[in-house]
Design a protein around this motif. Structure first.
Motif, PDB file in Angstrom:
ATOM      1  N   PRO A   1       0.825  -1.213   0.000  1.00 27.52           N
ATOM      2  CA  PRO A   1       0.000   0.000   0.000  1.00 27.52           C
ATOM      3  C   PRO A   1       0.857   1.260   0.000  1.00 27.52           C
ATOM      4  N   ASP A   2       0.385   2.266  -0.706  1.00 27.10           N
ATOM      5  CA  ASP A   2       1.040   3.570  -0.760  1.00 27.10           C
ATOM      6  C   ASP A   2       0.091   4.575  -0.120  1.00 27.10           C
ATOM      7  N   PRO A   3       0.536   5.350   0.894  1.00 28.21           N
ATOM      8  CA  PRO A   3      -0.389   6.253   1.593  1.00 28.21           C
ATOM      9  C   PRO A   3      -0.990   7.318   0.676  1.00 28.21           C
ATOM     10  N   VAL A   4      -0.195   7.837  -0.276  1.00 26.56           N
ATOM     11  CA  VAL A   4      -0.736   8.848  -1.191  1.00 26.56           C
ATOM     12  C   VAL A   4      -1.812   8.232  -2.075  1.00 26.56           C
ATOM     13  N   LEU A   5      -1.495   7.050  -2.653  1.00 21.97           N
ATOM     14  CA  LEU A   5      -2.483   6.385  -3.501  1.00 21.97           C
ATOM     15  C   LEU A   5      -3.687   5.930  -2.687  1.00 21.97           C
ATOM     16  N   GLY A   6      -3.444   5.538  -1.442  1.00 23.07           N
ATOM     17  CA  GLY A   6      -4.563   5.120  -0.598  1.00 23.07           C
ATOM     18  C   GLY A   6      -5.550   6.250  -0.363  1.00 23.07           C
ATOM     19  N   ARG A   7      -5.025   7.453  -0.146  1.00 20.33           N
ATOM     20  CA  ARG A   7      -5.925   8.590   0.054  1.00 20.33           C
ATOM     21  C   ARG A   7      -6.652   8.943  -1.242  1.00 20.33           C
ATOM     22  N   ILE A   8      -5.946   8.829  -2.371  1.00 21.49           N
ATOM     23  CA  ILE A   8      -6.600   9.060  -3.667  1.00 21.49           C
ATOM     24  C   ILE A   8      -7.734   8.070  -3.870  1.00 21.49           C
ATOM     25  N   GLU A   9      -7.486   6.805  -3.518  1.00 18.15           N
ATOM     26  CA  GLU A   9      -8.533   5.780  -3.668  1.00 18.15           C
ATOM     27  C   GLU A   9      -9.759   6.130  -2.842  1.00 18.15           C
ATOM     28  N   LYS A  10      -9.541   6.655  -1.638  1.00 14.74           N
ATOM     29  CA  LYS A  10     -10.678   7.053  -0.806  1.00 14.74           C
ATOM     30  C   LYS A  10     -11.411   8.245  -1.414  1.00 14.74           C
ATOM     31  N   LEU A  11     -10.643   9.204  -1.943  1.00 21.02           N
ATOM     32  CA  LEU A  11     -11.274  10.365  -2.561  1.00 21.02           C
ATOM     33  C   LEU A  11     -12.106   9.971  -3.776  1.00 21.02           C
ATOM     34  N   ARG A  12     -11.693   8.922  -4.482  1.00 24.43           N
ATOM     35  CA  ARG A  12     -12.403   8.471  -5.679  1.00 24.43           C
ATOM     36  C   ARG A  12     -13.419   7.380  -5.380  1.00 24.43           C
ATOM     37  N   SER A  13     -13.588   7.025  -4.114  1.00 26.71           N
ATOM     38  CA  SER A  13     -14.387   5.844  -3.759  1.00 26.71           C
ATOM     39  C   SER A  13     -15.883   6.036  -3.923  1.00 26.71           C
ATOM     40  N   HIS A  14     -16.350   7.286  -3.847  1.00 31.19           N
ATOM     41  CA  HIS A  14     -17.784   7.567  -3.912  1.00 31.19           C
ATOM     42  C   HIS A  14     -18.560   6.919  -2.780  1.00 31.19           C
ATOM     43  N   ASP A  15     -17.867   6.618  -1.732  1.00 30.64           N
ATOM     44  CA  ASP A  15     -18.507   6.308  -0.460  1.00 30.64           C
ATOM     45  C   ASP A  15     -18.418   7.599   0.357  1.00 30.64           C
ATOM     46  N   PRO A  16     -19.550   8.279   0.618  1.00 31.18           N
ATOM     47  CA  PRO A  16     -19.489   9.605   1.254  1.00 31.18           C
ATOM     48  C   PRO A  16     -18.679   9.626   2.541  1.00 31.18           C
ATOM     49  N   ALA A  17     -18.823   8.589   3.368  1.00 32.95           N
ATOM     50  CA  ALA A  17     -18.100   8.580   4.638  1.00 32.95           C
ATOM     51  C   ALA A  17     -16.586   8.509   4.407  1.00 32.95           C
ATOM     52  N   ARG A  18     -16.141   7.658   3.473  1.00 31.73           N
ATOM     53  CA  ARG A  18     -14.709   7.527   3.196  1.00 31.73           C
ATOM     54  C   ARG A  18     -14.169   8.802   2.544  1.00 31.73           C
ATOM     55  N   VAL A  19     -14.972   9.404   1.676  1.00 34.83           N
ATOM     56  CA  VAL A  19     -14.537  10.639   1.023  1.00 34.83           C
ATOM     57  C   VAL A  19     -14.355  11.747   2.054  1.00 34.83           C
ATOM     58  N   ARG A  20     -15.330  11.899   2.944  1.00 33.19           N
ATOM     59  CA  ARG A  20     -15.234  12.959   3.960  1.00 33.19           C
ATOM     60  C   ARG A  20     -14.035  12.732   4.878  1.00 33.19           C
ATOM     61  N   ALA A  21     -13.784  11.474   5.210  1.00 28.38           N
ATOM     62  CA  ALA A  21     -12.633  11.171   6.064  1.00 28.38           C
ATOM     63  C   ALA A  21     -11.329  11.546   5.364  1.00 28.38           C
ATOM     64  N   ALA A  22     -11.230  11.239   4.082  1.00 31.10           N
ATOM     65  CA  ALA A  22     -10.012  11.560   3.336  1.00 31.10           C
ATOM     66  C   ALA A  22      -9.835  13.063   3.179  1.00 31.10           C
ATOM     67  N   LEU A  23     -10.935  13.819   3.112  1.00 33.09           N
ATOM     68  CA  LEU A  23     -10.850  15.268   2.957  1.00 33.09           C
ATOM     69  C   LEU A  23     -10.467  15.971   4.253  1.00 33.09           C
ATOM     70  N   SER A  24     -10.848  15.396   5.371  1.00 35.51           N
ATOM     71  CA  SER A  24     -10.708  16.110   6.644  1.00 35.51           C
ATOM     72  C   SER A  24      -9.514  15.673   7.474  1.00 35.51           C
ATOM     73  N   VAL A  25      -8.852  14.571   7.137  1.00 30.89           N
ATOM     74  CA  VAL A  25      -7.836  14.023   8.018  1.00 30.89           C
ATOM     75  C   VAL A  25      -6.620  14.943   8.139  1.00 30.89           C
ATOM     76  N   ARG A  26      -6.195  15.566   7.044  1.00 27.30           N
ATOM     77  CA  ARG A  26      -5.054  16.486   7.052  1.00 27.30           C
ATOM     78  C   ARG A  26      -5.110  17.300   5.760  1.00 27.30           C
ATOM     79  N   PRO A  27      -4.303  18.365   5.650  1.00 22.13           N
ATOM     80  CA  PRO A  27      -4.346  19.182   4.430  1.00 22.13           C
ATOM     81  C   PRO A  27      -4.054  18.358   3.177  1.00 22.13           C
ATOM     82  N   LEU A  28      -4.714  18.714   2.108  1.00 21.17           N
ATOM     83  CA  LEU A  28      -4.532  18.009   0.838  1.00 21.17           C
ATOM     84  C   LEU A  28      -3.138  18.275   0.284  1.00 21.17           C
ATOM     85  N   GLU A  29      -2.555  17.236  -0.320  1.00 22.63           N
ATOM     86  CA  GLU A  29      -1.287  17.383  -1.017  1.00 22.63           C
ATOM     87  C   GLU A  29      -1.563  17.624  -2.499  1.00 22.63           C
TER      88      GLU A  29
END
Length: 745
Positions: A472-500
């Motif tokens: 697993p790659d942390p950058v790609l993992g966050r991208i996968e969450k952002l693209r997941s279209h699961d609202p809860a996972r997307v919100r978590a990926a947006l709020s955990v830390r500043p976007l790179e």
């Protein structure tokens, strides 16, 4: 090699490939007319089905024969050799046609049919080998357009030769064969140039899948079997309509030059209408109808054209039915058919697509000719056999219409499965059709990762073997969450830390999804100053989703930099009013927060003049799709004016607030909406003194119905401003009374 040198070589190779495509399709169109006119003028119509079947078998054998050299040496070496061999082969064919037409007609028929599809496929293999994926994607459109233009040129060439005063009997065929040989010889030379232009010298290794792998993939993938059914049904119907047309043509004309003229006119008309259809309808059909319905336009055309030919028998109706079928096949059907393979994993697609494109197509030709031969033997009268073929063509069209519903369901299910199992990865920005976009937006990440293992792909496993997942790659993992279209996972990926930087494009795309759009907006606002360039690029990209573009200015309003200001000013020239409106609001917020980001008055005045260069109907009709939040720093419309004020006028005043004192401008804006003549007059008098003459002259018709007073204002500007500010309370009372309405009796 430097970048400019490589780009120049790529551009040269693209031009050469486009010329090859034009010459190759010109050969196909002119050669088809030559082949049919030569054969039908030499043999009776009853021999045609047997000849078509023999040629289809030869085509299948040619593909089998050439698969090994293509795998070993690559298409860059083999395909130019095939073009040259085809050109050389036409010289003895020319001699045969002149001395023994019956033999020459058969040899040329087999030659043209066996090598035609193989060479078309070979050109695209050379293109894919020569260019990197990014360059190839940009080049494909131009190369395909050149091919379409070449089809028109090929039809025109056949017509011109058939119209020569001396072109009687076999003479036009004898003229066409050397011209066709020259076209293929030119293709060979140009393709050598394309191959030689490759940076790095040796050809790239070409991966080839075996036919057994393709058969195994079809056997284990229900969706592929549906595509096989689509290709088979359309091929059978096409073969029947083509024979009916040629039978009527043979009955009407017997001389080769007459048949060549007829076929050339048909092919030229088809090429022209195909070009127009591609430009006007293909993209709209993919967006509006979706893939399955776009592909389904071919069976619809077949059914309607066959029914019309049944109702009004004759050469004219058969020609119209055949022509319409060809136009739809080469435009709408082809644009949708190629995309139907999108859901398949790359290994499955490489193995199965050639088998479907060539094997199933030629097998359909053979079956169609068997049906035609059976009908000719079963009915004593030619008219009866032709009617039977038309009835069957209509039935096949109806079956094709029905199967498009299965295609849609299979496409969506297969794409969902491939996305969930990560067998296919798609970029939303590159998706061309509505079906794929809708499926992609709602699918990625719709089930937990634990559920992915329950979705094996037997076809991929059969071809590639077991697959191992990379760490697993942390950058790609966050991208996968952002693209997941699961609202809860997307919100978590947006709020955990500043976007790179790598996450910003994916967060920008989320602005189009209302459910998480607010979260994406806040996350991007927090990093707007660091990633202003990406935000400005998305704002100014005309191909970006409109919802995304109209929401980006509210993010750039938090990027207090001259780069953001420049980007927002560029957005003021956008074609969409709401984008311009939002850019104006964002500029007003930036100017209020940081006066050092001052703007040039002349640029503001240019933007205002663009807004007032419309008629009153456009001025009054411009609306906003998104709700405008209350913003004391930027907004001119308050609770009293929200149902009355023009959004266009508000936008103009917002722009003017960048270069004029805000408080008098705000009072003037409110004063224009009162029903008190004196208050309105003071507001108009202030604008006359504050605005440059060209701006005031263009804006005046939208402010007051009365003719503008000539000459300078009657009072000094300072006196007018003082009176305007004193009238603020009276304006507020007037607007409040207007909002309450007339008193009740």
């Amino acid at each position: 090699m430097t970048h400019p040198e490589r780009d120049a070589r790529d551009a040269s190779a693209v031009r050469a490939a486009a010329l090859v495509a034009g010459a190759m399709i010109a050969f196909q169109v002119a050669g088809r007319a030559t082949r049919d006119s030569l054969f039908l003028s030499t043999y009776g119509i009853t021999f045609l089905p047997r000849m078509e079947a023999v040629a289809a078998v030869a085509a299948i054998l040619a593909v089998f024969t050439m698969s090994r050299p293509l795998s070993r040496f690559g298409p860059g070496r083999v395909v130019p050799t095939l073009f040259a061999a085809s050109a050389v082969l036409m010289l003895p064919e020319w001699v045969l046609v002149a001395s023994a037409p019956s033999i020459g007609a058969v040899v040329f028929f087999v030659h043209f049919t066996a090598l035609g599809a193989l060479l078309v496929s070979g050109l695209w293999s050379v293109v894919n080998e020569r260019f990197d994926p990014r360059t190839a994607k940009r080049a494909v459109g131009g190369i395909a357009a050149a091919g379409t233009a070449g089809g028109l040129a090929g039809g025109l060439l056949g017509w011109l030769v058939s119209a020569l005063p001396s072109a009687t009997g076999m003479r036009p065929i004898l003229i066409m064969l050397p011209l066709l040989a020259a076209l293929h010889l030119a293709c060979a030379g140009l393709l050598v140039r394309v191959r030689a232009d490759r940076a790095g010298g040796s050809p790239a290794p070409v991966a080839r899948e075996s036919w057994t792998s393709g058969l195994r993939a079809i056997g284990t993938t229900p969706y592929l079997r549906t595509l096989v059914a689509v290709v088979l049904l359309t091929t059978l119907a096409e073969g029947l309509l083509a024979f009916v047309f040629k039978a009527h043509a043979k009955a009407a004309y017997t001389e080769a030059h007459d048949l060549l003229r007829l076929f050339a006119v048909l092919n030229m008309s088809v090429a022209l209408l195909t070009l127009l259809s591609q430009m006007a309808f293909s993209r709209r059909a993919l967006e509006g109808l979706g893939l399955a319905r776009t592909v389904g336009m071919l069976p619809w055309t077949t059914a309607v054209g066959g029914a019309a030919a049944l109702a009004v028998p004759g050469l004219g109706s058969a020609m119209l039915a055949r022509g319409a079928q060809s136009v739809v096949r080469d435009s709408l059907y082809r644009s949708g058919y190629e995309l139907l393979f999108t859901p398949l994993a790359p290994a499955v697609r490489r193995a199965a697509k050639p088998l479907v494109d060539v094997g199933v197509l030629r097998a359909g030709d053979i079956i169609a000719q068997g049906i035609i031969q059976t009908a000719l033997l079963a009915f004593a009268l030619p008219g009866s056999s032709l009617r039977a073929m038309l009835i069957l063509a209509v039935a096949l069209g109806a079956a094709g219409i029905a199967i498009t519903f299965t295609v849609h369901a299979g496409y969506v299910a297969t794409l969902e499965k491939s996305l969930l199992s990560h067998a296919v990865r798609l970029d939303l920005a590159e998706v061309e059709d509505g079906t794929t976009r809708t499926t992609l937006m709602r699918t990625i990440g719709a089930v937990p990762r634990a559920g992915v293992s329950e979705l094996p792909d037997a076809a991929v496993d059969a071809i590639e073997g077991p697959r191992t997942l990379p760490p697993p790659d942390p950058v790609l993992g966050r991208i996968e969450k952002l693209r997941s279209h699961d609202p809860a996972r997307v919100r978590a990926a947006l709020s955990v830390r500043p976007l790179e930087a790598a996450h910003v494009p994916h967060a920008i795309a989320l602005l189009a999804w209302d459910e998480v759009g607010g979260d994406a907006l806040r996350a991007l606002q927090a990093v707007a100053s660091r990633h202003t360039g990406q935000l400005v690029d998305a704002l100014l990209d005309a191909d970006e989703d409109f919802t995304v573009r109209r929401r980006i200015p509210a993010i750039l309003a938090h990027a207090r930099s001259r780069r953001a200001t420049r980007g927002l000013f560029a957005g003021l020239a956008d074609k969409r009013f709401e984008v311009r409106f939002r850019c104006g609001r964002a500029l007003a917020r930036l100017a209020a927060a940081d006066p050092s980001l001052g703007v040039a008055p002349e640029r503001v005045h240019e933007a205002v003049l663009r807004e007032v260069a419309v008629d009153r109907q456009v001025w009054e009709s411009q609306r906003l799709l998104d709700r405008v939040e209350d913003d004391a720093e930027a907004g001119f419309v308050d609770e009293m004016l929200k149902d009355r004020a023009s959004r266009t006028l508000e936008h103009v005043f917002t722009l003017l607030s960048l270069v004029l004192p805000r408080q008098p401008l705000l009072v003037a804006f409110r004063g224009l909406h009162t029903d008190d003549a004196q208050l309105r007059g003071t507001a108009l008098e202030y604008l006359e003194t504050a605005l440059p003459a060209p701006v005031h002259a263009k804006l005046w018709p939208f402010l007051d119905d009365r003719p503008r007073r000539p000459g300078p204002p009657a009072r000094p500007r300072e006196e007018i401003v003082a009176e305007l500010l004193r009238s603020n309370e009276s304006i507020a009372l007037n607007l409040a009374a207007r909002r309450r309405g007339p008193p009740k009796a």
